[in-house]
Design a protein around this motif. Structure first.
Motif, PDB file in Angstrom:
ATOM      1  N   ALA A 196       4.239  77.644 -69.610  1.00  0.00           N
ATOM      2  CA  ALA A 196       3.707  77.659 -68.129  1.00  0.00           C
ATOM      3  C   ALA A 196       4.651  77.545 -66.911  1.00  0.00           C
ATOM      4  O   ALA A 196       4.800  78.202 -66.078  1.00  0.00           O
ATOM      5  N   ALA A 197       5.660  76.677 -67.104  1.00  0.00           N
ATOM      6  CA  ALA A 197       6.881  76.552 -66.229  1.00  0.00           C
ATOM      7  C   ALA A 197       7.559  77.619 -66.103  1.00  0.00           C
ATOM      8  O   ALA A 197       8.158  78.055 -65.001  1.00  0.00           O
ATOM      9  N   ASN A 198       7.429  78.543 -66.924  1.00  0.00           N
ATOM     10  CA  ASN A 198       8.624  79.750 -66.977  1.00  0.00           C
ATOM     11  C   ASN A 198       7.848  80.801 -66.129  1.00  0.00           C
ATOM     12  O   ASN A 198       8.490  81.697 -65.821  1.00  0.00           O
ATOM     13  N   ARG A 199       6.492  80.566 -65.990  1.00  0.00           N
ATOM     14  CA  ARG A 199       5.804  81.663 -65.115  1.00  0.00           C
ATOM     15  C   ARG A 199       5.854  81.093 -63.692  1.00  0.00           C
ATOM     16  O   ARG A 199       4.985  81.411 -62.809  1.00  0.00           O
ATOM     17  N   ASN A 200       6.607  79.930 -63.440  1.00  0.00           N
ATOM     18  CA  ASN A 200       6.434  79.268 -62.073  1.00  0.00           C
ATOM     19  C   ASN A 200       5.090  78.856 -61.771  1.00  0.00           C
ATOM     20  O   ASN A 200       4.767  78.580 -60.751  1.00  0.00           O
ATOM     21  N   ASP A 201       4.233  78.613 -62.786  1.00  0.00           N
ATOM     22  CA  ASP A 201       2.877  78.116 -62.474  1.00  0.00           C
ATOM     23  C   ASP A 201       2.979  76.456 -62.906  1.00  0.00           C
ATOM     24  O   ASP A 201       2.539  76.028 -63.764  1.00  0.00           O
ATOM     25  N   PHE A 202       3.586  75.773 -61.770  1.00  0.00           N
ATOM     26  CA  PHE A 202       3.848  74.424 -62.183  1.00  0.00           C
ATOM     27  C   PHE A 202       2.686  73.663 -61.987  1.00  0.00           C
ATOM     28  O   PHE A 202       2.719  72.497 -62.626  1.00  0.00           O
ATOM     29  N   LYS A 203       1.670  73.889 -61.374  1.00  0.00           N
ATOM     30  CA  LYS A 203       0.325  73.033 -61.455  1.00  0.00           C
ATOM     31  C   LYS A 203      -0.145  73.262 -62.910  1.00  0.00           C
ATOM     32  O   LYS A 203      -0.841  72.059 -63.258  1.00  0.00           O
ATOM     33  N   THR A 204      -0.287  74.149 -63.293  1.00  0.00           N
ATOM     34  CA  THR A 204      -0.720  74.313 -64.739  1.00  0.00           C
ATOM     35  C   THR A 204       0.294  73.484 -65.889  1.00  0.00           C
ATOM     36  O   THR A 204      -0.354  72.720 -66.700  1.00  0.00           O
ATOM     37  N   ALA A 205       1.466  73.746 -65.583  1.00  0.00           N
ATOM     38  CA  ALA A 205       2.563  72.901 -66.402  1.00  0.00           C
ATOM     39  C   ALA A 205       2.104  71.453 -66.257  1.00  0.00           C
ATOM     40  O   ALA A 205       2.243  70.648 -67.128  1.00  0.00           O
ATOM     41  N   VAL A 255       3.853  69.540 -57.626  1.00  0.00           N
ATOM     42  CA  VAL A 255       3.501  68.330 -57.051  1.00  0.00           C
ATOM     43  C   VAL A 255       4.219  67.979 -55.807  1.00  0.00           C
ATOM     44  O   VAL A 255       5.383  68.609 -55.820  1.00  0.00           O
ATOM     45  N   PRO A 256       3.874  67.140 -54.825  1.00  0.00           N
ATOM     46  CA  PRO A 256       4.658  66.822 -53.704  1.00  0.00           C
ATOM     47  C   PRO A 256       6.126  66.335 -54.342  1.00  0.00           C
ATOM     48  O   PRO A 256       5.932  65.349 -54.982  1.00  0.00           O
ATOM     49  N   ASN A 269       8.667  63.637 -54.977  1.00  0.00           N
ATOM     50  CA  ASN A 269       8.737  62.114 -54.729  1.00  0.00           C
ATOM     51  C   ASN A 269       9.708  61.793 -55.912  1.00  0.00           C
ATOM     52  O   ASN A 269       9.391  61.378 -56.743  1.00  0.00           O
ATOM     53  N   TYR A 270      10.669  61.222 -55.014  1.00  0.00           N
ATOM     54  CA  TYR A 270      11.944  60.700 -55.868  1.00  0.00           C
ATOM     55  C   TYR A 270      11.393  59.268 -56.769  1.00  0.00           C
ATOM     56  O   TYR A 270      12.080  59.082 -57.670  1.00  0.00           O
ATOM     57  N   LYS A 271      10.684  58.547 -56.069  1.00  0.00           N
ATOM     58  CA  LYS A 271      10.242  57.247 -56.773  1.00  0.00           C
ATOM     59  C   LYS A 271       9.640  57.809 -58.146  1.00  0.00           C
ATOM     60  O   LYS A 271       9.600  57.021 -59.215  1.00  0.00           O
ATOM     61  N   GLU A 272       8.542  58.638 -58.138  1.00  0.00           N
ATOM     62  CA  GLU A 272       7.839  59.220 -59.119  1.00  0.00           C
ATOM     63  C   GLU A 272       8.847  59.771 -60.410  1.00  0.00           C
ATOM     64  O   GLU A 272       8.717  59.677 -61.671  1.00  0.00           O
ATOM     65  N   ALA A 273       9.785  60.348 -59.690  1.00  0.00           N
ATOM     66  CA  ALA A 273      10.916  61.092 -60.600  1.00  0.00           C
ATOM     67  C   ALA A 273      11.582  60.065 -61.618  1.00  0.00           C
ATOM     68  O   ALA A 273      11.728  60.065 -62.601  1.00  0.00           O
ATOM     69  N   VAL A 274      11.837  58.856 -60.601  1.00  0.00           N
ATOM     70  CA  VAL A 274      12.469  57.875 -61.452  1.00  0.00           C
ATOM     71  C   VAL A 274      11.625  57.223 -62.491  1.00  0.00           C
ATOM     72  O   VAL A 274      12.303  56.878 -63.494  1.00  0.00           O
ATOM     73  N   LYS A 275      10.464  57.062 -62.167  1.00  0.00           N
ATOM     74  CA  LYS A 275       9.591  56.473 -62.980  1.00  0.00           C
ATOM     75  C   LYS A 275       9.665  57.160 -64.357  1.00  0.00           C
ATOM     76  O   LYS A 275       9.634  56.776 -65.524  1.00  0.00           O
ATOM     77  N   TRP A 276       9.382  58.508 -64.326  1.00  0.00           N
ATOM     78  CA  TRP A 276       9.348  59.467 -65.524  1.00  0.00           C
ATOM     79  C   TRP A 276      10.653  59.722 -66.211  1.00  0.00           C
ATOM     80  O   TRP A 276      10.771  59.504 -67.299  1.00  0.00           O
ATOM     81  N   TYR A 277      11.761  59.718 -65.414  1.00  0.00           N
ATOM     82  CA  TYR A 277      12.847  59.826 -66.145  1.00  0.00           C
ATOM     83  C   TYR A 277      13.145  58.279 -66.801  1.00  0.00           C
ATOM     84  O   TYR A 277      13.824  58.609 -67.884  1.00  0.00           O
ATOM     85  N   ARG A 278      12.866  57.177 -66.172  1.00  0.00           N
ATOM     86  CA  ARG A 278      13.174  56.073 -66.800  1.00  0.00           C
ATOM     87  C   ARG A 278      12.386  56.056 -68.290  1.00  0.00           C
ATOM     88  O   ARG A 278      13.261  55.511 -69.226  1.00  0.00           O
ATOM     89  N   LEU A 279      11.068  56.347 -68.320  1.00  0.00           N
ATOM     90  CA  LEU A 279      10.344  56.403 -69.417  1.00  0.00           C
ATOM     91  C   LEU A 279      10.766  57.198 -70.470  1.00  0.00           C
ATOM     92  O   LEU A 279      10.892  56.706 -71.709  1.00  0.00           O
ATOM     93  N   SER A 280      11.379  58.557 -70.153  1.00  0.00           N
ATOM     94  CA  SER A 280      12.108  59.401 -71.003  1.00  0.00           C
ATOM     95  C   SER A 280      13.571  58.763 -71.276  1.00  0.00           C
ATOM     96  O   SER A 280      13.783  58.819 -72.464  1.00  0.00           O
ATOM     97  N   ALA A 281      14.381  58.301 -70.566  1.00  0.00           N
ATOM     98  CA  ALA A 281      15.446  57.790 -70.821  1.00  0.00           C
ATOM     99  C   ALA A 281      15.515  56.470 -71.717  1.00  0.00           C
ATOM    100  O   ALA A 281      16.473  56.108 -72.607  1.00  0.00           O
ATOM    101  N   GLU A 282      14.382  55.713 -71.577  1.00  0.00           N
ATOM    102  CA  GLU A 282      14.466  54.432 -72.512  1.00  0.00           C
ATOM    103  C   GLU A 282      14.093  55.036 -73.804  1.00  0.00           C
ATOM    104  O   GLU A 282      14.225  54.091 -74.800  1.00  0.00           O
TER     105      GLU A 282
END
Length: 222
Positions: free
Chosen positions: A1-10, A39-40, A42-55
């Motif tokens: 989905a992201a490849n078609r730039n349909d980010f909301k679906t992704a 999505v709007p 949001n660096y704090k949300e980005a950090v939250k998800w990066y951290r979950l993946s990084a851990e």
């Protein structure tokens, strides 16, 4: 989905996967929040998800989390934390993390300044074809930082980059041919490399080219 730039679906597809602990989906959500895609921003949300993946030892998420700490995006700037996450990613062989870790050691950011460590990480990154790391290895050889000063080695590292259009490497080759460092002095080649560097955006290259021209005969200036 992201490849078609349909980010909301992704986002709708990845969110349940991320919530179930999928590290790739968590990384993808982090990137969507970082870039404001679907999505709007949001660096704090980005950090939250990066951290979950990084851990979960995801090397790209570890790198991205390190960068957030490095630049103070979504978290207070913290070079020590940045270096920690770059190091974890670099240990897994990620060339971008290896380069950034080299930069941290070279500048003493979050870690004690250590040129030998910087060279070690630049080399690992350079061996994977990272152009900036190859360039920095040349700088270390040229200046004798962390390695024995070796102008010929710097030339060997910069020449392939210069031939590929790397403007700063072209400028440095111009300087080497002008001064006869690591190569035989050659004003025609110095002129050529300064000219190419100027074309590729290094402003001071034109000034250096004009200085070289004063030492050349009209027939040498092509």
């Amino acid at each position: 989905a992201a490849n078609r730039n349909d980010f909301k679906t992704a986002y709708k597809l990845w969110l349940p996967l991320a919530e179930q602990g999928g590290s790739d989906a968590q990384l993808n959500l982090g990137s969507m929040y970082f870039n404001g895609q679907g999505v709007p921003q949001n660096y704090k949300e980005a950090v939250k998800w990066y951290r979950l993946s990084a851990e979960q030892q995801h090397m790209h998420a570890q790198f991205n989390l390190g960068a957030m700490y490095d630049f103070g995006q979504g978290v207070p700037q913290d070079y020590k934390e940045a270096a920690k996450w770059y190091w974890l990613s670099a240990l897994q062989g990620y060339d971008l993390a290896q380069f950034n870790l080299g930069e941290m050691y070279g500048q003493g950011l979050g870690v004690p300044q250590d040129y030998k460590e910087a060279v070690k990480w630049y080399r690992l990154s350079a061996e994977q074809g990272h152009a900036k790391a190859q360039f920095k290895l040349g700088v270390m050889s040229d200046q004798g930082l962390g390695v024995k000063q070796d102008f010929e080695e710097a030339y060997k590292l910069w020449l392939p980059l210069a031939e590929q259009g790397y403007a700063q490497a072209q400028f440095n080759l111009g300087t080497m041919f002008y001064n006869g460092q690591g190569v035989l002095k050659d004003f025609e080649l110095a002129h050529m490399w300064f000219n190419l560097s100027d074309f590729n955006g290094i402003r001071s290259a034109a000034e250096n080219r004009n200085l070289v021209e004063k030492k050349m005969s009209p027939s040498q200036i092509k």
